[in-house]
Design a protein around this motif. Structure first.
Motif, PDB file in Angstrom:
ATOM      1  N   LYS A 171       2.336   1.701  -3.408  1.00 21.71           N
ATOM      2  CA  LYS A 171       1.318   2.209  -4.331  1.00 21.71           C
ATOM      3  C   LYS A 171       1.141   3.717  -4.165  1.00 21.71           C
ATOM      4  CE  LYS A 171      -3.334   1.450  -6.001  1.00 21.71           C
ATOM      5  NZ  LYS A 171      -4.483   0.574  -6.015  1.00 21.71           N
ATOM      6  N   ARG A 172       1.106   4.181  -2.906  1.00 21.19           N
ATOM      7  CA  ARG A 172       0.981   5.620  -2.649  1.00 21.19           C
ATOM      8  C   ARG A 172       2.155   6.390  -3.251  1.00 21.19           C
ATOM      9  NH1 ARG A 172      -0.446   3.740   2.418  1.00 21.19           N
ATOM     10  NH2 ARG A 172       1.526   4.414   3.338  1.00 21.19           N
ATOM     11  N   GLU A 223       3.850   0.299  -8.398  1.00 12.78           N
ATOM     12  CA  GLU A 223       2.849  -0.760  -8.393  1.00 12.78           C
ATOM     13  C   GLU A 223       3.316  -2.059  -9.034  1.00 12.78           C
ATOM     14  OE1 GLU A 223      -1.208   0.385  -9.186  1.00 12.78           O
ATOM     15  OE2 GLU A 223      -0.619   2.487  -9.116  1.00 12.78           O
ATOM     16  N   ALA A 249       0.839  -1.213   0.000  1.00 11.04           N
ATOM     17  CA  ALA A 249       0.000   0.000   0.000  1.00 11.04           C
ATOM     18  C   ALA A 249       0.870   1.258   0.000  1.00 11.04           C
ATOM     19  CB  ALA A 249      -0.939  -0.006   1.199  1.00 11.04           C
ATOM     20  N   LYS A 250       1.947   1.231   0.777  1.00  8.38           N
ATOM     21  CA  LYS A 250       2.851   2.384   0.809  1.00  8.38           C
ATOM     22  C   LYS A 250       3.516   2.566  -0.548  1.00  8.38           C
ATOM     23  CE  LYS A 250       6.772   4.357   3.331  1.00  8.38           C
ATOM     24  NZ  LYS A 250       7.685   4.172   4.470  1.00  8.38           N
TER      25      LYS A 250
END
Length: 188
Positions: A26-27, A31, A23-24
Motif C-alpha cells: 500500500k505504501r 492496493e 501494508a508495504k
C-alpha cells in the motif's frame, strides 16, 4: 470473470500476502490485483526479494499449488449481501436465519456436524466482525444452529451503522468415522 476478479481484489486477499506485506504494498501504491500486475518483476524483486516471482504470478492468475479435491472439509458456511444497508434487527435476523438454514441443510445432507457456530457481519464501511460459540457436543439440529446464530448476531446490537452482509458458518467438524480394520484384517 477470472482476470477482472483478480484485478479488483485487494492485495491483502492474495495467498501469501500477509498484513505486513500488504501494508508495504500500500505504501508503494499497490492496493489491488491490477496495481500488482502493473509492477515490473524488477520493481517487485527490489522491494520483495525472493517473493517477487510469486507476487508477479498471482497478479496474473498463476498459481501452481496442487489442488486436493479429496481434502477433508473443515467447515460449511453461507453468506448473503443485502441490496442495501440494513439497520432493522428483523431484516438482519431474517438474513441470518436463511444462512443458518442453508448451512444446516448442507450439514444434514452430508452428515457432517460441527461444534462451532460463527456469525459474520460486514458493515456499511466494510468493517467486518465475527462472533462464535463452541458447544461441548456437535450441533446436529437446525433449530440449535438457528438459535445460536440469532444469539450471536444480537451481540452486535445496538448498531452504530447499517449491515451490508451476514454469514453463518459451522466448523470444528467431528472426525470422520471411517471403518478401522480389526487385527490387521482389511476384509469384511
Amino acid at each position: 470473470m477470472g482476470p477482472a476478479w483478480v484485478a479488483q481484489l485487494p492485495v491483502a486477499r492474495f495467498h501469501g500476502v500477509g498484513p505486513v506485506t500488504a501494508a508495504k504494498m500500500k505504501r508503494l501504491g499497490t492496493e489491488t490485483g491490477a496495481d500488482l500486475k502493473a509492477q515490473s518483476i524488477e520493481f517487485l524483486t527490489r522491494h520483495f526479494g525472493s517473493s517477487a516471482d510469486w507476487y508477479h504470478g498471482i497478479a496474473r492468475g498463476n498459481d501452481d499449488r496442487p489442488v486436493n479435491p479429496s481434502r477433508e472439509r473443515k467447515s460449511s458456511g453461507s453468506e448473503t449481501t443485502f441490496d442495501r444497508d440494513l439497520t432493522d434487527p428483523a431484516g438482519i435476523e431474517a438474513g441470518v436465519l436463511k444462512m443458518a438454514d442453508d448451512v444446516a441443510a448442507w450439514c444434514a445432507e452430508r452428515r457432517q456436524y460441527g461444534r462451532t457456530v460463527t456469525v459474520k457481519a460486514k458493515f456499511a464501511d466494510f468493517r467486518q466482525v465475527t462472533r462464535s460459540r463452541t458447544q461441548p457436543h456437535t450441533v446436529r439440529d437446525q433449530d440449535a444452529i438457528r438459535a445460536t446464530s440469532i444469539d450471536l448476531i444480537r451481540t452486535l446490537y445496538p448498531l452504530e451503522q447499517g449491515v451490508r452482509l451476514v454469514g453463518v458458518t459451522v466448523s470444528n467438524f467431528e472426525p470422520s468415522k471411517a471403518r478401522m480394520p480389526l487385527f490387521g484384517d482389511a476384509g469384511p
